[in-house]
Design a protein around this motif. Structure first.
Motif, PDB file in Angstrom:
ATOM      1  N   GLY A  87       0.812  -1.216   0.000  1.00  0.00           N
ATOM      2  CA  GLY A  87       0.000   0.000   0.000  1.00  0.00           C
ATOM      3  C   GLY A  87       0.843   1.264   0.000  1.00  0.00           C
ATOM      4  N   LEU A  88       1.964   1.226   0.692  1.00  0.00           N
ATOM      5  CA  LEU A  88       2.829   2.407   0.774  1.00  0.00           C
ATOM      6  C   LEU A  88       3.482   2.736  -0.562  1.00  0.00           C
ATOM      7  CD1 LEU A  88       4.518   1.796   4.247  1.00  0.00           C
ATOM      8  CD2 LEU A  88       2.895   3.596   3.658  1.00  0.00           C
ATOM      9  N   THR A  89       3.621   1.755  -1.438  1.00  0.00           N
ATOM     10  CA  THR A  89       4.241   1.995  -2.744  1.00  0.00           C
ATOM     11  C   THR A  89       3.229   2.141  -3.874  1.00  0.00           C
ATOM     12  OG1 THR A  89       4.491  -0.403  -3.093  1.00  0.00           O
ATOM     13  CG2 THR A  89       6.334   0.763  -2.064  1.00  0.00           C
ATOM     14  N   GLU A  90       1.952   1.895  -3.591  1.00  0.00           N
ATOM     15  CA  GLU A  90       0.908   1.979  -4.611  1.00  0.00           C
ATOM     16  C   GLU A  90       0.584   3.443  -4.914  1.00  0.00           C
ATOM     17  OE1 GLU A  90      -1.510   1.598  -7.415  1.00  0.00           O
ATOM     18  OE2 GLU A  90      -0.832  -0.322  -6.567  1.00  0.00           O
ATOM     19  N   LYS A  91       0.565   3.792  -6.207  1.00  0.00           N
ATOM     20  CA  LYS A  91       0.314   5.176  -6.620  1.00  0.00           C
ATOM     21  C   LYS A  91      -1.179   5.484  -6.776  1.00  0.00           C
ATOM     22  CE  LYS A  91       4.717   5.939  -6.859  1.00  0.00           C
ATOM     23  NZ  LYS A  91       5.380   6.759  -5.804  1.00  0.00           N
ATOM     24  N   HIS A  92      -1.957   4.492  -7.187  1.00  0.00           N
ATOM     25  CA  HIS A  92      -3.389   4.711  -7.396  1.00  0.00           C
ATOM     26  C   HIS A  92      -4.089   4.814  -6.036  1.00  0.00           C
ATOM     27  CE1 HIS A  92      -7.563   3.930  -8.572  1.00  0.00           C
ATOM     28  NE2 HIS A  92      -7.209   4.310  -9.787  1.00  0.00           N
ATOM     29  N   LYS A  93      -4.803   5.905  -5.803  1.00  0.00           N
ATOM     30  CA  LYS A  93      -5.356   6.179  -4.474  1.00  0.00           C
ATOM     31  C   LYS A  93      -6.304   5.087  -3.992  1.00  0.00           C
ATOM     32  CE  LYS A  93      -7.976   9.519  -1.745  1.00  0.00           C
ATOM     33  NZ  LYS A  93      -8.692  10.822  -1.748  1.00  0.00           N
ATOM     34  N   THR A  94      -7.255   4.684  -4.854  1.00  0.00           N
ATOM     35  CA  THR A  94      -8.246   3.690  -4.429  1.00  0.00           C
ATOM     36  C   THR A  94      -7.574   2.365  -4.077  1.00  0.00           C
ATOM     37  OG1 THR A  94      -9.944   4.703  -5.823  1.00  0.00           O
ATOM     38  CG2 THR A  94     -10.335   2.442  -5.102  1.00  0.00           C
ATOM     39  N   LYS A  95      -6.629   1.926  -4.917  1.00  0.00           N
ATOM     40  CA  LYS A  95      -5.924   0.680  -4.641  1.00  0.00           C
ATOM     41  C   LYS A  95      -5.090   0.813  -3.366  1.00  0.00           C
ATOM     42  CE  LYS A  95      -5.581  -0.882  -9.448  1.00  0.00           C
ATOM     43  NZ  LYS A  95      -4.638  -1.214 -10.552  1.00  0.00           N
ATOM     44  N   ARG A  96      -4.474   2.001  -3.179  1.00  0.00           N
ATOM     45  CA  ARG A  96      -3.633   2.204  -1.996  1.00  0.00           C
ATOM     46  C   ARG A  96      -4.465   2.100  -0.723  1.00  0.00           C
ATOM     47  NH1 ARG A  96      -1.710   6.760  -3.265  1.00  0.00           N
ATOM     48  NH2 ARG A  96      -2.984   8.171  -2.000  1.00  0.00           N
ATOM     49  N   ILE A  97      -5.628   2.759  -0.699  1.00  0.00           N
ATOM     50  CA  ILE A  97      -6.480   2.715   0.497  1.00  0.00           C
ATOM     51  C   ILE A  97      -6.971   1.294   0.753  1.00  0.00           C
ATOM     52  CG2 ILE A  97      -8.586   3.573   1.578  1.00  0.00           C
ATOM     53  CD1 ILE A  97      -6.337   5.625   1.299  1.00  0.00           C
ATOM     54  N   SER A  98      -7.325   0.581  -0.315  1.00  0.00           N
ATOM     55  CA  SER A  98      -7.798  -0.798  -0.144  1.00  0.00           C
ATOM     56  C   SER A  98      -6.717  -1.676   0.471  1.00  0.00           C
ATOM     57  CB  SER A  98      -8.227  -1.379  -1.500  1.00  0.00           C
ATOM     58  OG  SER A  98      -9.380  -0.725  -1.984  1.00  0.00           O
ATOM     59  N   LEU A  99      -5.480  -1.533  -0.006  1.00  0.00           N
ATOM     60  CA  LEU A  99      -4.381  -2.329   0.536  1.00  0.00           C
ATOM     61  C   LEU A  99      -4.124  -1.991   2.002  1.00  0.00           C
ATOM     62  CD1 LEU A  99      -1.945  -2.147  -2.513  1.00  0.00           C
ATOM     63  CD2 LEU A  99      -2.940  -4.250  -1.578  1.00  0.00           C
ATOM     64  N   GLU A 165      -1.575   4.330  11.999  1.00  0.00           N
ATOM     65  CA  GLU A 165      -0.922   5.572  11.603  1.00  0.00           C
ATOM     66  C   GLU A 165      -0.753   5.674  10.090  1.00  0.00           C
ATOM     67  OE1 GLU A 165       2.604   5.389  13.950  1.00  0.00           O
ATOM     68  OE2 GLU A 165       1.550   5.849  15.831  1.00  0.00           O
ATOM     69  N   THR A 166      -0.470   4.550   9.433  1.00  0.00           N
ATOM     70  CA  THR A 166      -0.334   4.573   7.978  1.00  0.00           C
ATOM     71  C   THR A 166      -1.666   4.899   7.315  1.00  0.00           C
ATOM     72  OG1 THR A 166       1.443   2.941   8.102  1.00  0.00           O
ATOM     73  CG2 THR A 166       0.409   3.265   5.959  1.00  0.00           C
ATOM     74  N   LEU A 167      -2.760   4.385   7.878  1.00  0.00           N
ATOM     75  CA  LEU A 167      -4.087   4.730   7.348  1.00  0.00           C
ATOM     76  C   LEU A 167      -4.374   6.219   7.510  1.00  0.00           C
ATOM     77  CD1 LEU A 167      -6.657   1.917   8.253  1.00  0.00           C
ATOM     78  CD2 LEU A 167      -6.142   2.860   6.007  1.00  0.00           C
ATOM     79  N   LEU A 168      -3.922   6.785   8.621  1.00  0.00           N
ATOM     80  CA  LEU A 168      -4.102   8.220   8.841  1.00  0.00           C
ATOM     81  C   LEU A 168      -3.292   9.039   7.846  1.00  0.00           C
ATOM     82  CD1 LEU A 168      -4.049   8.804  12.711  1.00  0.00           C
ATOM     83  CD2 LEU A 168      -5.823   9.565  11.130  1.00  0.00           C
ATOM     84  N   LEU A 169      -2.046   8.677   7.655  1.00  0.00           N
ATOM     85  CA  LEU A 169      -1.142   9.471   6.820  1.00  0.00           C
ATOM     86  C   LEU A 169      -1.382   9.256   5.326  1.00  0.00           C
ATOM     87  CD1 LEU A 169       2.122   8.936   8.885  1.00  0.00           C
ATOM     88  CD2 LEU A 169       0.881  11.104   8.588  1.00  0.00           C
ATOM     89  N   GLN A 170      -1.717   8.021   4.943  1.00  0.00           N
ATOM     90  CA  GLN A 170      -1.996   7.691   3.541  1.00  0.00           C
ATOM     91  C   GLN A 170      -0.930   8.241   2.597  1.00  0.00           C
ATOM     92  OE1 GLN A 170      -6.028   8.606   2.378  1.00  0.00           O
ATOM     93  NE2 GLN A 170      -6.881   7.759   4.262  1.00  0.00           N
ATOM     94  N   GLY A 171       0.313   7.998   2.954  1.00  0.00           N
ATOM     95  CA  GLY A 171       1.407   8.403   2.085  1.00  0.00           C
ATOM     96  C   GLY A 171       2.105   9.685   2.488  1.00  0.00           C
ATOM     97  N   GLN A 172       1.506  10.467   3.388  1.00  0.00           N
ATOM     98  CA  GLN A 172       2.162  11.683   3.857  1.00  0.00           C
ATOM     99  C   GLN A 172       3.350  11.334   4.747  1.00  0.00           C
ATOM    100  OE1 GLN A 172      -0.465  15.059   5.072  1.00  0.00           O
ATOM    101  NE2 GLN A 172      -2.112  13.559   4.850  1.00  0.00           N
ATOM    102  N   HIS A 173       4.247  12.285   4.894  1.00  0.00           N
ATOM    103  CA  HIS A 173       5.439  12.090   5.716  1.00  0.00           C
ATOM    104  C   HIS A 173       5.022  11.918   7.182  1.00  0.00           C
ATOM    105  CE1 HIS A 173       9.291  12.903   7.705  1.00  0.00           C
ATOM    106  NE2 HIS A 173       9.847  12.575   6.537  1.00  0.00           N
TER     107      HIS A 173
END
Length: 292
Positions: A87-99, A165-173
C-alpha cells in the motif's frame, strides 16, 4: 402461536445466529413452567429449540473447519505487513487505500476481534490517544458492544500502531502524524475509511478478510478463544473479555468494568506473545509514543 411465529421471524430479521436463537427459545421454554400455556405451544417451543440446536451444531462444525484452515497469528501479521508495504508503494489512491485497510483489518481484528456491527470505528469517538501514557501503548479503544451493550475499552497493543498511523497518513510524511491525529479526532474521521473518506459498512472489514484469507473475520473470535482458552480458566476470562461476551455459557458472572479492561489489555499481550519476538521488535523499532 402467532406471537411465537412473529418472535421467530423477528429473531431471524435481526440476523441472530442459530446458537443465539436456540438460547432465546430455551429461555422462553423455561418461562412456560410459570405461565403454563397449552401443550401444543410447549411442543412448538421445544421443536424450535431442537431445530436451532441442530443448525447451530452444523455451524460449529463449519466454523471449526474454517479455523483449521486459518493461518497462525504470526503468519497473519506477516501477510498484513506485506499488504502494508504494498500500500505504501501503490500510486493509485483507491488501490492504496484498499491495501492499507486490508492490512489494518487483518492486524486489528486478529488482536481485537470485534463483531461486524462494532467495526465502524471513528477517531475521537471510539479510538483516542492516551496523552498521559509513558510507553508505546498510546492508542485506546472505547466503545460498547451492540449485542450485549457491554462497555468495551482499553489500550491497544503498540504493534497495531503502524497500521493505524499509515491509514491516517496515507502516504504523507510521518512528520504530519500529530496534525493528522488532531484533525481526525476533531472531525471524527473513520478509522477504516473508503477512498473518498467515508466510513465503511459494518460488514466491510469482514468482507476484506474473506477476500484475503478466504473466511470472514468472525473466525478471529474462534482463534482468540482457542489460543487463550488453552491457558486454562484465566485464559478463558481473557478470551471472554476480549470478545466482549457476558454469559459463562460463556461467563459465570459479571465482572466489573475495570477488570474487563485489564483482561482485554492482558489478552492482547497473550495473543501477541505468539508472534516471533524479532517480528515485534523489528516493527516497533524507532516508534515513539505519539501524543496530541
Amino acid at each position: 402461536m402467532q406471537t411465537l411465529l412473529a418472535y421467530d421471524q423477528d429473531l431471524s430479521q435481526r440476523g441472530l445466529r442459530a446458537t443465539s436463537c436456540a438460547m432465546q427459545f430455551g429461555f422462553l421454554g423455561a418461562l412456560t413452567k410459570f405461565v403454563q400455556p397449552d401443550a401444543y405451544l410447549e411442543d412448538a417451543i421445544k421443536e424450535l429449540v431442537a431445530d436451532y440446536t441442530i443448525a447451530a451444531n452444523g455451524s460449529v462444525r463449519l466454523k471449526e473447519g474454517r479455523y483449521a484452515n486459518l493461518a497462525s497469528i504470526d503468519v497473519l501479521f506477516d501477510q498484513a505487513y506485506v499488504l502494508l508495504d504494498e500500500g505504501l508503494t501503490e500510486k493509485h489512491k483507491t488501490k492504496r487505500i484498499s491495501l492499507l485497510v486490508d492490512a489494518a483489518a487483518i492486524a486489528f481484528l486478529t488482536l481485537v476481534p470485534l463483531r461486524n456491527a462494532d467495526t465502524v470505528l471513528r477517531w475521537g469517538e471510539h479510538i483516542s490517544v492516551d496523552a498521559s501514557g509513558t510507553d508505546d501503548w498510546v492508542y485506546r479503544i472505547g466503545t460498547s458492544i451492540s449485542k450485549t451493550f457491554a462497555d468495551f475499552g482499553g489500550k491497544l497493543h503498540p504493534i497495531l500502531n503502524p497500521f493505524l498511523e499509515t491509514l491516517l497518513l496515507q502516504g504523507q510524511h510521518p512528520a504530519f502524524l500529530q496534525r493528522r491525529l488532531a484533525e481526525a479526532i476533531s472531525d471524527r474521521e473513520p478509522v477504516f475509511p473508503l477512498s473518498n473518506g467515508d466510513a465503511r459498512s459494518n460488514n466491510n472489514l469482514s468482507r476484506r478478510w474473506r477476500v484475503r484469507l478466504g473466511t470472514g473475520s468472525h473466525i478471529a473470535r474462534t482463534q482468540a478463544h482457542t489460543l487463550l482458552g488453552a491457558l486454562g480458566p484465566k485464559g478463558v476470562n481473557f478470551a471472554l473479555a476480549l470478545c466482549a461476551q457476558r454469559s459463562y455459557g460463556t461467563r459465570v458472572h459479571y465482572q466489573d468494568r475495570s477488570l474487563d479492561r485489564e483482561l482485554m489489555l492482558e489478552s492482547q499481550r497473550k495473543l501477541s506473545a505468539t508472534l516471533p519476538s524479532d517480528l515485534v521488535a523489528r516493527r516497533l523499532e524507532g516508534l515513539e509514543p505519539q501524543k496530541v
